[in-house]
Design an enzyme around this catalytic site. Structure first.
Site, PDB file in Angstrom:
ATOM      1  CE  LYS A 173      18.457 -48.312  62.097  1.00  0.00           C
ATOM      2  NZ  LYS A 173      17.315 -47.486  61.631  1.00  0.00           N
TER       3      LYS A 173
ATOM      4  CD  GLU B 108      17.091 -41.212  66.047  1.00  0.00           C
ATOM      5  OE1 GLU B 108      17.657 -40.121  65.859  1.00  0.00           O
ATOM      6  OE2 GLU B 108      16.999 -42.093  65.157  1.00  0.00           O
TER       7      GLU B 108
ATOM      8  CB  SER C 168      17.911 -54.869  58.415  1.00  0.00           C
ATOM      9  OG  SER C 168      17.186 -55.365  59.521  1.00  0.00           O
TER      10      SER C 168
END
Lengths: 274, 411
Positions: free
Chosen positions: B100, B122, B389
């Site tokens: 991210k 969000e 991830s």
């Protein structure tokens, strides 16, 4: 499919179809559809009290343009089993009962897509609706939608925002019929203290591109607001204030309460014919 | 004028219309946001052509985030499964613990370049929220993160991290109190404060230009992966596996390989606790095309177009729609989409922890679970690359509860 504002300022009343407020009569979502008689009674009372146009709101699970009041109404309406076909049946009933009232189906796009755009257009026209307003449909994406609206002779109503640059307002004005809906301020639906200065400037900019009536909505909740809007626009849209009134009323009292509220919106001021 | 095209009429994933992926994507938003989306599209195009912006992003990705991430040969996992050779792309080693940060850095720099000082985001699992809070701290920007209350409860550690970083975390109580509801609330904030606020959307979702922009910021995963596997093996992998919530890590891993038709691209969705609507987040097997939160893609919905509730043990995959480029890749068959259920995901967590000493995030463990399912049936010359991830530290409470770990010797 003419939408006429008989008095000035015109009044457009938004109702979340299928919402009966906090004290609903226990109803069963029968095979033939949910019972929308409460919304019918409120809509008829609103028309008789002076509403020029009823916007019948199709409840949606994810109303991202709406504030808490309409979010709650949508949740209640969905919990009662309200479906798009029920809203269309209600529209047909209202059209039969009040042939001259303006009638607009107000929805987020997804329930319409799922129903089928073409099937929806036929059903809305068959119900006698005058127009359709899709909250999350912008002009650039509207090719197929506009073609369907044209095919069945329904008025597509687009939203115009204070943030819309002139070239967008031009496209919005060109593709709208019935009226143009000017959003009074940036934000979601819900009450506010006063009518934003944004609103008058926006209406003035819209009028450069169209001779259609312009209705101003978002945050319009009392007679002062309606009077103020009447100074620069053709009509005011009342949404959350009435939905909240319905929320607070018993199902039996709601039509009377909504009628009194609507009469009060124009009461203190002389009524002028257009 | 763009229009909603029936998917059957489309065969190519790529479309020439900006913001369209085959039939999918587009912009279905309240008019109030349109000027901001157009401004963003313009600013992003300028940033792509701006050497100063690109150099700053590259420098931060390297020195702040820790790129390039290793491509690690998982020897003991490979031996244990007894089939294909397994590599892990270690996005879990990045600063803040997941891929991210790639997107948060890119968009944070863009926000600053655009002169927007108020940032909203969000978050589901909290990884995007933490990455955004981190970038805002780094760049001195105000940060507000919307998070479903259910997710705040199950990812409490990330809530604390965001607050420590100076972000304001606002709980969302509508709907199922998870990611979808957090996105709704972030969009409501944006509609209200659109003139001075930048919305750092965390996945390859939402209205154009977000799906393209978030993908581009994550393409670095696939670019590194391709170069690394060629260095180590001299050939491309048999398949690449990645979990798919919104799909940002997956599209980032897949994109560089789209033209390599021999490389299978496998996206793994959340199978949850069962196949009934509401019990999973497998949009491709259980959903149908629709519009949610600004984009046309596969949506879990009922016959009236009302969006369904979802369930997954992983907050990050617990979401009712999927990035539009994945929808296009699904329809044209270039990528395959499968699901892994909660039980197999938890097994995968334990397996990876005990064979490799790596604790994967519950999201990423979905890709590990699918790898564990297919690897044994493959030949030893086959190569699987799993995009790991994120790391699983944030999930320790859930993992402990779900596996009923009592003391050190549970399981």
């Amino acid at each position: 499919m003419a939408i006429l504002f008989q008095q000035h300022p015109g009044l457009v009343v938004y109702l979340t179809a299928g919402d009966t407020g906090l004290s609903p009569r226990l109803t069963h979502a029968a095979a033939e559809g949910a019972d929308l008689s409460a919304t019918r009674d409120i809509a008829l009372a609103a028309i008789d009290a002076g509403a020029d146009v009823i916007e019948l709101g199709v409840p949606f699970s994810d109303p991202l343009a709406d504030g808490p009041v309409i979010q709650r109404a949508s949740e209640r309406a969905l919990a009662r089993g309200t479906r798009l076909k029920d809203v269309l049946a209600l529209a047909k009933e209202l059209r039969a009962a009040r042939p001259h009232a303006g009638l607009v189906i107000f929805s987020y796009l997804n329930p319409i897509l799922r129903f089928g755009l073409s099937r929806f257009a036929d059903a809305a026209a068959d119900a006698g609706a005058d127009g359709v307003l899709l909250t999350d449909m912008i002009v650039e994406e509207a090719g197929e939608y506009l073609a369907e609206m044209k095919r069945v002779n329904l008025a597509p109503i687009f939203l115009a925002a204070p943030t819309s640059p002139d070239e967008r307002l031009k496209a919005i004005a060109e593709h709208s019929q019935g009226f143009v809906y000017a959003i009074s301020r940036t934000g979601i639906t819900g009450k506010q203290q006063s009518v934003a200065a944004d609103a008058a400037a926006l209406v003035e900019r819209i009028r450069r591109w169209t001779r259609l009536p312009v209705a101003v909505g978002f945050g319009i909740s009392n007679a002062d607001h309606v009077t103020k809007v009447g100074e620069f626009a053709d009509a005011a849209v009342i949404g959350s204030a009435i939905v909240e009134l319905i929320e607070r009323s018993t199902e039996e009292d709601a039509p009377g309460a909504v009628a009194r509220f609507i009469k009060g919106l124009r009461q203190p001021y002389p009524v002028q014919a257009l | 004028m763009a229009t909603i095209i029936h998917p059957a009429e489309q065969s190519e994933a790529a479309s020439n219309t900006p913001g369209r992926f085959g039939a999918y994507g587009g912009r279905y938003v309240p008019e109030t946001l349109m000027a901001a989306l157009q401004e963003l599209e313009q600013a992003y195009a300028e940033a792509q052509a701006d050497p100063g912006y690109q150099a700053e992003l590259a420098s931060l990705l390297k020195d702040f985030a820790g790129r390039p991430t290793p491509l690690y040969f998982a020897k003991r996992l490979t031996e244990s499964l007894g089939g294909a050779k397994i590599y892990l792309k270690r996005e879990d080693l990045l600063h803040t613990g997941a891929h991210k940060i790639n997107n948060a850095l890119g968009q944070g720099l863009l926000a600053r370049k655009m002169g927007k000082r108020r940032i909203i985001a969000e978050t589901g699992a909290g990884q995007h929220g933490v990455a955004t809070a981190t970038v805002c701290a780094l760049l001195g920007l105000e940060c507000i993160v919307y998070m479903g209350e259910e997710d705040m409860r199950r990812q409490e550690l990330n809530v604390l991290r965001m607050r420590l970083l100076g972000a304001q975390v606002r709980g969302v109580t509508s709907g199922s109190k998870t990611l979808k509801d957090a996105v709704n609330e972030a969009l409501r904030d944006w509609v209200t404060n659109v003139r001075d606020t930048y919305y750092i959307l965390g996945s390859a979702l939402g209205p154009h230009p977000y799906p393209t922009m978030v993908r581009d910021f994550n393409r670095v995963i696939g670019i590194e992966m391709r170069q690394q596997i060629l260095e180590k093996e001299g050939r491309l992998p048999t398949a690449i596996l990645a979990c798919v919530g919104g799909g940002s890590n997956a599209i980032g891993a897949f994109h560089q390989f789209l033209g390599d038709k021999a490389v299978r691209l496998i996206g793994v969705e959340a199978g949850g606790r069962g196949k009934a609507l509401g019990d999973h987040a497998a949009r491709f097997s259980g959903g149908s095309p629709g519009v949610l939160q600004g984009t046309y893609s596969y949506v879990l919905q009922d016959e009236d177009g009302q969006v369904s509730l979802t369930h997954s043990v992983s907050a990050g995959l617990d979401y009712a729609t999927v990035g539009p480029e994945h929808a296009a890749l699904h329809d044209c068959g270039r990528a395959e989409y499968v699901s892994a259920d909660d039980a197999h995901v938890l097994e995968a967590v334990v397996k990876l922890a005990r064979t490799e000493g790596i604790l994967p995030a519950l999201e990423s463990a979905h890709a590990v679970a699918e790898c564990m399912r297919i690897a044994p049936g493959m030949a030893s010359h086959d190569i699987l690359v799993v995009n790991l991830s994120g790391r699983g530290d944030k999930d320790m409470n859930i993992i402990a509860r779900e596996l009923n770990i009592q003391g050190a010797q549970g399981l």
